[in-house]
Design an enzyme around this catalytic site. Structure first.
Site, PDB file in Angstrom:
ATOM      1  N   SER A 144       1.086  -0.993  -0.057  1.00 35.42           N
ATOM      2  CA  SER A 144      -0.092  -0.467   0.171  1.00 35.42           C
ATOM      3  C   SER A 144       0.818   1.351   0.308  1.00 35.42           C
ATOM      4  O   SER A 144       2.047   1.454   0.303  1.00 35.42           O
ATOM      5  CB  SER A 144      -0.845   0.104   0.656  1.00 35.42           C
ATOM      6  OG  SER A 144      -0.186  -0.487   2.412  1.00 35.42           O
ATOM      7  N   GLU A 192       1.692   5.440   1.270  1.00 38.84           N
ATOM      8  CA  GLU A 192       0.197   6.757   2.440  1.00 38.84           C
ATOM      9  C   GLU A 192       0.881   7.912   1.246  1.00 38.84           C
ATOM     10  O   GLU A 192       1.872   8.043   0.563  1.00 38.84           O
ATOM     11  CB  GLU A 192       1.095   6.165   3.047  1.00 38.84           C
ATOM     12  CG  GLU A 192       0.021   7.903   4.125  1.00 38.84           C
ATOM     13  CD  GLU A 192       1.059   7.321   5.994  1.00 38.84           C
ATOM     14  OE1 GLU A 192       1.079   6.411   6.183  1.00 38.84           O
ATOM     15  OE2 GLU A 192       1.682   8.133   6.242  1.00 38.84           O
ATOM     16  N   THR A 241      -3.513  10.691   4.915  1.00 43.77           N
ATOM     17  CA  THR A 241      -3.121  11.101   5.848  1.00 43.77           C
ATOM     18  C   THR A 241      -3.760  12.629   6.850  1.00 43.77           C
ATOM     19  O   THR A 241      -4.489  12.979   6.058  1.00 43.77           O
ATOM     20  CB  THR A 241      -1.269  11.659   6.668  1.00 43.77           C
ATOM     21  OG1 THR A 241      -1.283  13.143   5.833  1.00 43.77           O
ATOM     22  CG2 THR A 241      -0.380  10.752   5.902  1.00 43.77           C
ATOM     23  N   ASP A 267      -0.933  13.799  16.804  1.00 40.73           N
ATOM     24  CA  ASP A 267      -0.299  13.980  17.456  1.00 40.73           C
ATOM     25  C   ASP A 267      -0.404  16.266  17.498  1.00 40.73           C
ATOM     26  O   ASP A 267      -0.922  16.216  16.793  1.00 40.73           O
ATOM     27  CB  ASP A 267       1.272  14.085  17.783  1.00 40.73           C
ATOM     28  CG  ASP A 267       2.095  12.820  17.920  1.00 40.73           C
ATOM     29  OD1 ASP A 267       1.508  12.776  18.864  1.00 40.73           O
ATOM     30  OD2 ASP A 267       2.146  12.612  16.840  1.00 40.73           O
ATOM     31  N   ALA A 276      -5.414   5.671  20.870  1.00 41.03           N
ATOM     32  CA  ALA A 276      -6.038   4.836  19.221  1.00 41.03           C
ATOM     33  C   ALA A 276      -7.478   4.087  20.280  1.00 41.03           C
ATOM     34  O   ALA A 276      -8.136   3.380  19.389  1.00 41.03           O
ATOM     35  CB  ALA A 276      -4.823   4.617  18.741  1.00 41.03           C
ATOM     36  N   TYR A 297       4.395   0.007  16.873  1.00 42.93           N
ATOM     37  CA  TYR A 297       5.682   0.949  17.105  1.00 42.93           C
ATOM     38  C   TYR A 297       7.540  -0.239  17.627  1.00 42.93           C
ATOM     39  O   TYR A 297       7.316  -0.031  18.553  1.00 42.93           O
ATOM     40  CB  TYR A 297       6.091   1.643  18.004  1.00 42.93           C
ATOM     41  CG  TYR A 297       4.914   3.400  17.247  1.00 42.93           C
ATOM     42  CD1 TYR A 297       5.686   4.313  17.105  1.00 42.93           C
ATOM     43  CD2 TYR A 297       3.527   2.838  17.765  1.00 42.93           C
ATOM     44  CE1 TYR A 297       4.552   4.949  16.784  1.00 42.93           C
ATOM     45  CE2 TYR A 297       2.589   3.954  17.261  1.00 42.93           C
ATOM     46  CZ  TYR A 297       2.838   5.106  16.560  1.00 42.93           C
ATOM     47  OH  TYR A 297       2.374   5.759  16.147  1.00 42.93           O
ATOM     48  N   GLN A 355       5.499   2.371  12.154  1.00 43.49           N
ATOM     49  CA  GLN A 355       6.306   3.615  11.875  1.00 43.49           C
ATOM     50  C   GLN A 355       7.385   2.767  11.523  1.00 43.49           C
ATOM     51  O   GLN A 355       8.092   1.809  11.361  1.00 43.49           O
ATOM     52  CB  GLN A 355       6.695   3.800  13.120  1.00 43.49           C
ATOM     53  CG  GLN A 355       7.228   5.245  13.883  1.00 43.49           C
ATOM     54  CD  GLN A 355       6.921   6.372  13.123  1.00 43.49           C
ATOM     55  OE1 GLN A 355       6.507   6.590  11.660  1.00 43.49           O
ATOM     56  NE2 GLN A 355       6.111   6.760  13.788  1.00 43.49           N
ATOM     57  N   PHE A 391      13.332  12.638  10.190  1.00 46.79           N
ATOM     58  CA  PHE A 391      12.411  11.560  10.222  1.00 46.79           C
ATOM     59  C   PHE A 391      12.291  10.938  11.207  1.00 46.79           C
ATOM     60  O   PHE A 391      11.213  10.484  11.916  1.00 46.79           O
ATOM     61  CB  PHE A 391      12.271  10.992   8.894  1.00 46.79           C
ATOM     62  CG  PHE A 391      11.334  11.466   7.637  1.00 46.79           C
ATOM     63  CD1 PHE A 391      10.562  12.616   7.998  1.00 46.79           C
ATOM     64  CD2 PHE A 391      11.964  11.404   6.167  1.00 46.79           C
ATOM     65  CE1 PHE A 391      10.210  13.760   6.457  1.00 46.79           C
ATOM     66  CE2 PHE A 391      11.374  12.319   4.917  1.00 46.79           C
ATOM     67  CZ  PHE A 391      10.399  13.126   5.197  1.00 46.79           C
ATOM     68  N   HIS A 435       4.283  -1.345   3.428  1.00 45.14           N
ATOM     69  CA  HIS A 435       3.252   0.184   3.947  1.00 45.14           C
ATOM     70  C   HIS A 435       4.198   0.929   3.316  1.00 45.14           C
ATOM     71  O   HIS A 435       5.040   1.800   3.620  1.00 45.14           O
ATOM     72  CB  HIS A 435       2.263   0.248   4.591  1.00 45.14           C
ATOM     73  CG  HIS A 435       1.260   1.439   4.644  1.00 45.14           C
ATOM     74  ND1 HIS A 435       1.012   2.122   3.998  1.00 45.14           N
ATOM     75  CD2 HIS A 435       1.887   3.062   5.710  1.00 45.14           C
ATOM     76  CE1 HIS A 435      -0.051   2.956   3.829  1.00 45.14           C
ATOM     77  NE2 HIS A 435       1.306   3.648   5.029  1.00 45.14           N
TER      78      HIS A 435
HETATM   79  C1  LIG Z   1       1.344   4.055  10.083  1.00 51.96           C
HETATM   80  C2  LIG Z   1       1.035   5.218  10.297  1.00 51.96           C
HETATM   81  C3  LIG Z   1       0.605   6.571  10.060  1.00 51.96           C
HETATM   82  C4  LIG Z   1       0.593   7.373  10.684  1.00 51.96           C
HETATM   83  N1  LIG Z   1      -0.680   9.141  10.516  1.00 51.96           N
HETATM   84  C5  LIG Z   1      -0.442   9.861  10.777  1.00 51.96           C
HETATM   85  C6  LIG Z   1      -2.178  10.964  10.242  1.00 51.96           C
HETATM   86  O1  LIG Z   1      -2.138  10.477   9.047  1.00 51.96           O
HETATM   87  N2  LIG Z   1      -1.973  12.531  11.392  1.00 51.96           N
HETATM   88  C7  LIG Z   1      -1.514  12.005  12.483  1.00 51.96           C
HETATM   89  O2  LIG Z   1      -1.583  13.377  12.974  1.00 51.96           O
HETATM   90  N3  LIG Z   1      -0.370  11.116  12.505  1.00 51.96           N
HETATM   91  C8  LIG Z   1      -0.095  10.247  11.922  1.00 51.96           C
HETATM   92  N4  LIG Z   1       0.863   9.029  12.871  1.00 51.96           N
HETATM   93  C9  LIG Z   1       1.422   9.358  13.497  1.00 51.96           C
HETATM   94  C10 LIG Z   1       1.092   9.194  14.775  1.00 51.96           C
HETATM   95  O3  LIG Z   1      -0.504   9.697  14.918  1.00 51.96           O
HETATM   96  C11 LIG Z   1       1.613   9.639  16.032  1.00 51.96           C
HETATM   97  O4  LIG Z   1       2.843   8.420  16.602  1.00 51.96           O
HETATM   98  C12 LIG Z   1       0.708   9.698  17.032  1.00 51.96           C
HETATM   99  O5  LIG Z   1       1.881   9.994  18.012  1.00 51.96           O
HETATM  100  C13 LIG Z   1       1.051   7.858  17.964  1.00 51.96           C
HETATM  101  O6  LIG Z   1      -0.372   8.014  17.202  1.00 51.96           O
HETATM  102  P1  LIG Z   1      -0.768   5.679  17.888  1.00 51.96           P
HETATM  103  O7  LIG Z   1      -2.316   5.824  16.664  1.00 51.96           O
HETATM  104  O8  LIG Z   1      -0.163   4.567  17.678  1.00 51.96           O
HETATM  105  O9  LIG Z   1      -1.095   6.225  19.726  1.00 51.96           O
HETATM  106  P2  LIG Z   1      -1.579   5.679  20.302  1.00 51.96           P
HETATM  107  O10 LIG Z   1      -1.673   3.997  20.238  1.00 51.96           O
HETATM  108  O11 LIG Z   1      -3.310   6.175  21.355  1.00 51.96           O
HETATM  109  O12 LIG Z   1      -0.493   5.686  21.647  1.00 51.96           O
HETATM  110  C14 LIG Z   1       0.227   6.740  21.575  1.00 51.96           C
HETATM  111  C15 LIG Z   1       0.573   6.724  22.874  1.00 51.96           C
HETATM  112  O13 LIG Z   1      -0.041   6.496  24.111  1.00 51.96           O
HETATM  113  C16 LIG Z   1       0.257   5.211  24.668  1.00 51.96           C
HETATM  114  N5  LIG Z   1      -0.975   4.947  25.032  1.00 51.96           N
HETATM  115  C17 LIG Z   1      -1.591   4.135  23.844  1.00 51.96           C
HETATM  116  N6  LIG Z   1      -2.877   4.050  24.474  1.00 51.96           N
HETATM  117  C18 LIG Z   1      -2.618   4.358  26.585  1.00 51.96           C
HETATM  118  C19 LIG Z   1      -3.796   3.982  26.987  1.00 51.96           C
HETATM  119  N7  LIG Z   1      -5.183   3.900  27.132  1.00 51.96           N
HETATM  120  N8  LIG Z   1      -2.996   5.013  28.641  1.00 51.96           N
HETATM  121  C20 LIG Z   1      -2.146   5.244  28.569  1.00 51.96           C
HETATM  122  N9  LIG Z   1      -0.821   5.217  27.331  1.00 51.96           N
HETATM  123  C21 LIG Z   1      -1.330   4.927  26.529  1.00 51.96           C
HETATM  124  C22 LIG Z   1       1.384   4.344  24.086  1.00 51.96           C
HETATM  125  O14 LIG Z   1       1.959   3.583  24.908  1.00 51.96           O
HETATM  126  C23 LIG Z   1       2.098   5.597  23.019  1.00 51.96           C
HETATM  127  O15 LIG Z   1       3.528   6.002  23.604  1.00 51.96           O
HETATM  128  C24 LIG Z   1       0.993   8.436  12.331  1.00 51.96           C
HETATM  129  C25 LIG Z   1       1.793   6.903  12.436  1.00 51.96           C
HETATM  130  C26 LIG Z   1       1.922   5.460  11.618  1.00 51.96           C
HETATM  131  C27 LIG Z   1       2.924   5.064  12.213  1.00 51.96           C
END
Ligand SMILES: Cc1cc2nc3c(=O)[nH]c(=O)nc-3n(C[C@H](O)[C@H](O)[C@H](O)COP(=O)(O)OP(=O)(O)OC[C@H]3O[C@@H](n4cnc5c(N)ncnc54)[C@H](O)[C@@H]3O)c2cc1C
Length: 285
Positions: free
Chosen positions: A8, A10, A41, A102, A119, A141, A172, A212, A262
């Protein structure tokens, strides 16, 4: 290699008139090799919601390839996310990349607005509101999310997303294949069976590779950084070296069980297509 694996691409929503003008040829060139889908994104807090939607529609119009929105939840309300999901549902979207996103550092405090903080809450919300209609992909990650206190806690949080209903994960970017295999070993032990697709960032400049990696906490191996620095003023040689390093990474991943790749295209067709060719991946006729 590759016939049963998923590949895929992005994209990000272009932010300049030049980027908008280049979008159609970019999509068409990338679509010519037959990726499984294009993902698009989405800024945290819904900052480029229309950009994501417009780019998705451009994918549909110019390629016929499946178009997959990223959906970030931090800083958003349930009502806002529900409206977006409804819009995607109506547009025929079947798959979503569900992320926290973020916010700017200043907003990432206890008082950050919004009804979602992680998430896994977004994945649960999508399942509650839309059942199994959407395929949900989440982030993984292999080298740990930079805000996690340690790899074990981060992995537990990854598991929460799977338990909430994620169907697959995209990683990531990383340049150490062993980090991915270690992550997969932890999935195996935890009984997590969803496919985890390595996120692949082509290397096209020394400064970008360093930026990056620093930006997401990925390790750029010292020997790679030193070679990139050495080749900075010889662009063709740097591109060849970057291609060689990333081809070897992808090849190792695919030969040892990765279910596909990806590609982070960064809205550039050439680096990803060179990589595709160098890997000997099939081209759609
Ligand atoms: C494939 C990919 C695509 C991406 N696309 C985008 C995009 O389109 N737009 C954008 O803004 N960013 C994007 N990102 C970046 C991403 O949003 C960041 O890395 C963000 O900081 C974490 O997102 P996450 O969904 O992994 O968060 P989560 O899974 O919520 O994790 C974030 C942090 O919180 C911690 N955590 C998770 N759940 C809990 C909980 N219940 N209690 C306590 N701690 C917790 C985790 O250990 C981690 O340190 C992308 C990243 C990847 C890998």
């Amino acid at each position: 290699m590759g016939s049963t694996k998923s590949f895929s691409f992005e994209l990000f929503p272009p932010r300049t008139p030049e980027g908008v003008a280049k979008l159609q040829p970019l999509i068409q060139r990338l679509a010519s090799v037959g990726p499984k889908y294009f993902s698009v994104t989405h800024g945290a807090g819904g900052s480029d919601q229309d950009g994501t939607y417009d780019t998705l529609m451009a994918v549909v119009e110019h390629s016929g390839v499946e178009a997959v929105p990223h959906l970030t939840c931090v800083g958003s309300t349930r009502a806002h996310v529900a409206a977006l999901l409804q819009r995607y549902h109506e547009a025929g979207v079947k798959r979503i990349v569900a992320l926290r996103g973020d916010l700017p550092a200043t907003a990432m405090s206890a008082s950050a607005p919004g009804e979602f903080h992680y998430a896994n809450q977004l994945v649960s919300f999508i399942r509650q509101t839309h059942g199994d209609y959407f395929e949900i992909e989440v982030a993984a990650y292999p080298e740990m999310h930079p805000q996690a206190p340690n790899p074990g806690v981060d992995f537990d949080n990854f598991r929460r997303k799977v338990e909430a209903g994620a169907n697959a994960a995209l990683t990531q970017l990383f340049y150490n294949a062993d980090a991915y295999f270690d992550f997969m070993g932890r999935c195996e032990k935890a009984g997590i069976r969803i496919p985890v697709y390595p996120g692949i960032m082509p290397i096209t400049s020394c400064a970008n590779a360093i930026r990056f990696c620093n930006g997401c906490g990925a390790d750029l191996p010292r020997w790679v950084r030193l070679r990139l620095e050495e080749l900075q003023d010889d662009k063709p040689a740097l591109l060849d070296f970057g291609l060689e390093v990333v081809t070897r990474l992808c090849d190792t991943l695919l030969r040892n069980g990765a279910p596909g790749l990806h590609f982070y295209t960064v809205n550039q067709a050439e680096p990803t297509l060179r990589l595709w060719k160098s890997l000997g991946l099939p081209v759609r006729q």
